[in-house]
Motif scaffolding. Structure first.
Motif, PDB file in Angstrom:
ATOM      1  N   ILE A 109     -27.401  42.094  13.130  1.00 28.71           N
ATOM      2  CA  ILE A 109     -26.825  42.783  11.970  1.00 28.71           C
ATOM      3  C   ILE A 109     -26.458  41.761  10.898  1.00 28.71           C
ATOM      4  CG2 ILE A 109     -25.921  44.780  13.223  1.00 28.71           C
ATOM      5  CD1 ILE A 109     -23.096  43.193  12.904  1.00 28.71           C
ATOM      6  N   GLU A 110     -27.017  40.534  11.006  1.00 34.58           N
ATOM      7  CA  GLU A 110     -26.613  39.479  10.072  1.00 34.58           C
ATOM      8  C   GLU A 110     -27.241  39.709   8.696  1.00 34.58           C
ATOM      9  OE1 GLU A 110     -27.761  38.851  13.289  1.00 34.58           O
ATOM     10  OE2 GLU A 110     -25.675  38.733  13.965  1.00 34.58           O
ATOM     11  N   GLY A 111     -28.494  40.129   8.692  1.00 33.64           N
ATOM     12  CA  GLY A 111     -29.155  40.437   7.417  1.00 33.64           C
ATOM     13  C   GLY A 111     -29.030  41.922   7.107  1.00 33.64           C
ATOM     14  N   ILE A 112     -29.487  42.288   5.921  1.00 33.38           N
ATOM     15  CA  ILE A 112     -29.515  43.716   5.569  1.00 33.38           C
ATOM     16  C   ILE A 112     -30.765  44.314   6.207  1.00 33.38           C
ATOM     17  CG2 ILE A 112     -29.720  45.358   3.664  1.00 33.38           C
ATOM     18  CD1 ILE A 112     -28.061  43.426   1.967  1.00 33.38           C
ATOM     19  N   ALA A 128     -32.099  47.905   9.067  1.00 31.30           N
ATOM     20  CA  ALA A 128     -31.768  49.263   9.514  1.00 31.30           C
ATOM     21  C   ALA A 128     -30.519  49.266  10.398  1.00 31.30           C
ATOM     22  CB  ALA A 128     -32.952  49.849  10.283  1.00 31.30           C
ATOM     23  N   LYS A 129     -30.403  48.239  11.245  1.00 33.34           N
ATOM     24  CA  LYS A 129     -29.268  48.219  12.168  1.00 33.34           C
ATOM     25  C   LYS A 129     -27.957  47.961  11.426  1.00 33.34           C
ATOM     26  CE  LYS A 129     -28.156  46.291  16.722  1.00 33.34           C
ATOM     27  NZ  LYS A 129     -28.609  45.310  17.743  1.00 33.34           N
ATOM     28  N   SER A 130     -27.979  46.980  10.507  1.00 33.26           N
ATOM     29  CA  SER A 130     -26.724  46.708   9.781  1.00 33.26           C
ATOM     30  C   SER A 130     -26.402  47.868   8.830  1.00 33.26           C
ATOM     31  CB  SER A 130     -26.767  45.362   9.052  1.00 33.26           C
ATOM     32  OG  SER A 130     -27.749  45.343   8.054  1.00 33.26           O
ATOM     33  N   ASP A 131     -27.432  48.574   8.345  1.00 30.27           N
ATOM     34  CA  ASP A 131     -27.174  49.782   7.535  1.00 30.27           C
ATOM     35  C   ASP A 131     -26.446  50.833   8.377  1.00 30.27           C
ATOM     36  OD1 ASP A 131     -28.455  48.717   5.341  1.00 30.27           O
ATOM     37  OD2 ASP A 131     -30.271  49.947   5.525  1.00 30.27           O
ATOM     38  N   GLY A 132     -26.910  51.004   9.619  1.00 28.90           N
ATOM     39  CA  GLY A 132     -26.278  51.988  10.511  1.00 28.90           C
ATOM     40  C   GLY A 132     -24.819  51.646  10.736  1.00 28.90           C
ATOM     41  N   LEU A 133     -24.567  50.362  10.990  1.00 27.02           N
ATOM     42  CA  LEU A 133     -23.190  49.926  11.231  1.00 27.02           C
ATOM     43  C   LEU A 133     -22.336  50.091   9.974  1.00 27.02           C
ATOM     44  CD1 LEU A 133     -21.057  48.531  13.015  1.00 27.02           C
ATOM     45  CD2 LEU A 133     -21.961  46.343  12.220  1.00 27.02           C
ATOM     46  N   TYR A 134     -22.935  49.725   8.850  1.00 23.35           N
ATOM     47  CA  TYR A 134     -22.207  49.825   7.570  1.00 23.35           C
ATOM     48  C   TYR A 134     -21.773  51.281   7.339  1.00 23.35           C
ATOM     49  CZ  TYR A 134     -21.389  49.561   2.535  1.00 23.35           C
ATOM     50  OH  TYR A 134     -20.831  49.625   1.295  1.00 23.35           O
ATOM     51  N   ASN A 135     -22.698  52.198   7.558  1.00 21.10           N
ATOM     52  CA  ASN A 135     -22.363  53.613   7.330  1.00 21.10           C
ATOM     53  C   ASN A 135     -21.286  54.098   8.302  1.00 21.10           C
ATOM     54  OD1 ASN A 135     -24.130  53.844   5.199  1.00 21.10           O
ATOM     55  ND2 ASN A 135     -25.870  54.378   6.514  1.00 21.10           N
ATOM     56  N   GLY A 161     -17.595  41.966  13.596  1.00 22.60           N
ATOM     57  CA  GLY A 161     -18.088  40.725  14.200  1.00 22.60           C
ATOM     58  C   GLY A 161     -19.606  40.682  14.117  1.00 22.60           C
ATOM     59  N   PHE A 162     -20.109  39.601  13.554  1.00 27.10           N
ATOM     60  CA  PHE A 162     -21.555  39.381  13.461  1.00 27.10           C
ATOM     61  C   PHE A 162     -21.890  38.344  14.532  1.00 27.10           C
ATOM     62  CE2 PHE A 162     -22.189  41.623   9.447  1.00 27.10           C
ATOM     63  CZ  PHE A 162     -20.886  41.718   8.993  1.00 27.10           C
ATOM     64  N   GLN A 163     -22.490  38.807  15.627  1.00 33.63           N
ATOM     65  CA  GLN A 163     -22.696  37.878  16.747  1.00 33.63           C
ATOM     66  C   GLN A 163     -23.470  36.642  16.306  1.00 33.63           C
ATOM     67  OE1 GLN A 163     -24.325  39.719  20.270  1.00 33.63           O
ATOM     68  NE2 GLN A 163     -22.695  41.248  20.397  1.00 33.63           N
ATOM     69  N   SER A 164     -24.568  36.838  15.595  1.00 38.77           N
ATOM     70  CA  SER A 164     -25.337  35.707  15.049  1.00 38.77           C
ATOM     71  C   SER A 164     -25.995  34.855  16.133  1.00 38.77           C
ATOM     72  CB  SER A 164     -24.459  34.841  14.128  1.00 38.77           C
ATOM     73  OG  SER A 164     -23.853  35.646  13.129  1.00 38.77           O
ATOM     74  N   HIS A 165     -26.662  35.526  17.059  1.00 41.48           N
ATOM     75  CA  HIS A 165     -27.561  34.827  17.977  1.00 41.48           C
ATOM     76  C   HIS A 165     -28.873  34.653  17.222  1.00 41.48           C
ATOM     77  CE1 HIS A 165     -24.797  35.002  21.281  1.00 41.48           C
ATOM     78  NE2 HIS A 165     -24.626  36.304  21.089  1.00 41.48           N
ATOM     79  N   LEU A 166     -29.007  33.521  16.558  1.00 43.33           N
ATOM     80  CA  LEU A 166     -30.081  33.329  15.586  1.00 43.33           C
ATOM     81  C   LEU A 166     -31.200  32.466  16.165  1.00 43.33           C
ATOM     82  CD1 LEU A 166     -27.779  32.743  12.467  1.00 43.33           C
ATOM     83  CD2 LEU A 166     -28.900  34.871  13.177  1.00 43.33           C
ATOM     84  N   ILE A 167     -32.321  32.505  15.465  1.00 44.22           N
ATOM     85  CA  ILE A 167     -33.517  31.773  15.890  1.00 44.22           C
ATOM     86  C   ILE A 167     -33.816  30.714  14.833  1.00 44.22           C
ATOM     87  CG2 ILE A 167     -35.993  32.011  16.383  1.00 44.22           C
ATOM     88  CD1 ILE A 167     -35.385  34.945  17.180  1.00 44.22           C
ATOM     89  N   LEU A 168     -34.132  29.509  15.292  1.00 44.57           N
ATOM     90  CA  LEU A 168     -34.433  28.411  14.365  1.00 44.57           C
ATOM     91  C   LEU A 168     -35.486  28.845  13.341  1.00 44.57           C
ATOM     92  CD1 LEU A 168     -33.846  25.379  13.828  1.00 44.57           C
ATOM     93  CD2 LEU A 168     -35.920  24.881  15.136  1.00 44.57           C
ATOM     94  N   ASP A 169     -35.237  28.541  12.106  1.00 43.83           N
ATOM     95  CA  ASP A 169     -36.133  28.830  10.977  1.00 43.83           C
ATOM     96  C   ASP A 169     -36.205  30.324  10.642  1.00 43.83           C
ATOM     97  OD1 ASP A 169     -36.685  26.099  10.893  1.00 43.83           O
ATOM     98  OD2 ASP A 169     -38.446  26.312  12.195  1.00 43.83           O
TER      99      ASP A 169
END
Ligand code: XIL
Length: 469
Positions: free
Chosen positions: A216-219, A221-228, A244-252
């Motif tokens: 849900i870190e970027g804009i 569908a999932k972060s839209d759902g949470l936002y609503n 809370g934005f978990q932010s399990h991110l991938i390099l690059d």
């Protein structure tokens, strides 16, 4: 209105509980102006974060606290701790109505001893549930009672110790709809989320109450759902304080809309926390990937600092040795700030620098500076043994040391690959000593076929001449 009241209360509670912990937006402990010449600059993540008015946390695994290096990093570098597993449902209420707080209490003790905030994780989640909850055998009424009872017991037990709670974790599917493999969603329907927050608020009115999720870190569908959802909860007066934005991110693959997304949640009046940051890469790691990872940890840190409602960042695991990534994403890893030997990686320096800190000795250190000690440790008629020790002012992920050998030829070496062309000697790191933190040092040695005496040559590190040490 309730938001302001809840927040004010939480700030006071945090101030009493955790001395030296500055809440974002409150009076922050500005001990120095980072970056200013002559200022005393922060050498730890914790000091640097405090000066910026944010917290910096780590997920802690109680099983590792007996390791002195681990616990000293956990206590000196971080101002907040999250239990990696110890406060989850399977750990705290393994059988119905019998609560086990031993793991969570141990972490609370650790935090208290080290003036740290505790971030509570997590009350209602579809995963890491004991089977009496997850097997779907409870009726809706019964599951509802079990959920509320669990929340009430944990929030009461940790009242005054926990500054934040992830009340609901991972409620959404990737398409922005409610997660359908959650026993709570399936059995109780959409309303369980509002109910969980109301129950938590009644049990601990001072803890800040968050909803937490991943991807849900970027804009999207999932972060839209949470936002609503969050907007609708707020309009119904549900006591929710933070996302809370978990932010399990991938390099690059750091989402480019991260900041804009945080900002839209901030505009709803909520606090934001980066709760479980890690940046994983395909293994094996190499110097180039680790360098980029450092830049990307810095960039995520700057993203939080750029949004004033972002209260803090927690990294998920102290070191690569402790990280959940290799066990969960086969072939990937190296996702945290410290390597498997608990040495700081470029990621550590990236985060520290982004927070305005520096690991250099004193003000305005030259990041490229180094000192070198070249010592002939043994000498005989037709040979000598030399040890070179270099201390670096920059973090290294791979190094090359050069000098002009005054006499003879290199016949053998250790802790480096050593080559010679004419008098020019080039030593490069071995695989086990490629990473060196700022202020750290490394040594290697070699043997020659000459016993001549001479003045030690000037030693250069990655092309920069080092002062003799
Ligand atoms: C992980 C832990 O790190 C692992 O030790 C455990 O086996 C599984 O859970 N999202 C969350 C965290 O909210 O609780 C998860 O932690 C990682 C993903």
């Amino acid at each position: 209105m309730f938001l302001l009241v809840r927040r004010a209360a939480a700030v006071i509670a945090a101030g009493v509980m955790v001395s030296g912990f500055a809440v974002n937006g409150g009076a922050s402990a500005q001990t120095s102006a980072p970056g200013e010449a002559g200022a005393l600059q922060a050498a730890t993540l914790r000091e640097a974060a405090e000066a910026k008015g944010v917290f910096v946390g780590a997920a802690v695994n109680n099983g590792r606290l007996g390791d002195g290096t681990y616990s000293s990093i956990a206590s000196t570098q971080f101002s907040s701790v999250t239990a990696e597993n110890a406060m989850k449902w399977d750990a705290t209420e393994p059988s119905r109505g019998s609560f086990n707080y031993s793991g969570g209490d141990r972490l609370v003790e650790f935090a208290r001893a080290n003036d740290q905030q505790v971030y509570g994780h997590t009350l209602v989640w579809h995963s890491q549930l004991p089977s009496w909850v997850s097997n779907g055998g409870l009726s809706a009424g019964d599951l509802r009672n079990a959920m509320n009872n669990h929340i009430t017991n944990l929030a009461n037990h940790y009242e005054g110790s926990v500054a934040y709670w992830d009340v609901v974790n991972e409620a959404f599917d990737e398409d922005g709809s409610r997660r359908d493999n959650s026993v709570f969603q399936r059995t109780l329907g959409d309303g369980y989320i509002a109910e969980a927050f109301r129950t938590a608020d009644a049990a601990d009115p001072n803890a800040k109450l968050c909803i937490n999720d991943y991807n849900i870190e970027g804009i999207n569908a999932k972060s839209d759902g949470l936002y609503n959802l969050v907007r609708s909860l707020l309009s119904q007066g549900v006591p929710i304080d933070c996302v809370g934005f978990q932010s399990h991110l991938i390099l690059d693959q750091i989402p480019s809309s991260f900041q804009a997304n945080l900002q839209r949640f901030a505009d709803l009046g909520l606090e934001l926390i980066i709760t479980e940051l890690d940046i994983r890469m395909r293994l094996p790691a190499d110097a180039a990937k680790l360098e980029r990872q450092g830049q990307q940890f810095a960039s995520v840190t700057r993203t939080c600092l750029a949004v004033s409602a972002c209260a803090g960042i927690t990294v998920w695991g102290v070191s690569d040795r402790d990280s959940w990534v290799p066990g969960t994403f086969p072939g990937e890893g190296a996702a945290t700030l410290y390597d498997e030997n608990l040495r700081p990686k470029p990621a550590f320096n990236g985060m520290l620098t982004a927070l305005g800190g520096t690991t250099g000795p004193g003000p305005d250190p030259d990041p490229a500076s180094c000192t070198a000690n070249y010592t002939v440790t043994d000498r005989w008629n037709s040979g000598s043994v030399v040890r070179v020790t270099v201390t670096t002012g920059a973090s290294l992920s791979g190094w090359t040391v050069t000098f002009a050998l005054p006499a003879g030829s290199v016949t053998g070496s250790w802790n480096a690959q050593v080559g010679q062309s004419g008098t020019a000697v080039t030593a490069t790191n071995a695989s086990h000593n490629s990473t060196v933190a700022v202020g750290g040092s490394f040594s290697f040695g070699f043997q020659t076929n000459s016993g001549a005496t001479y003045t030690p040559p000037t030693v250069s590190l990655n092309g920069t001449a080092c002062a003799p040490a």
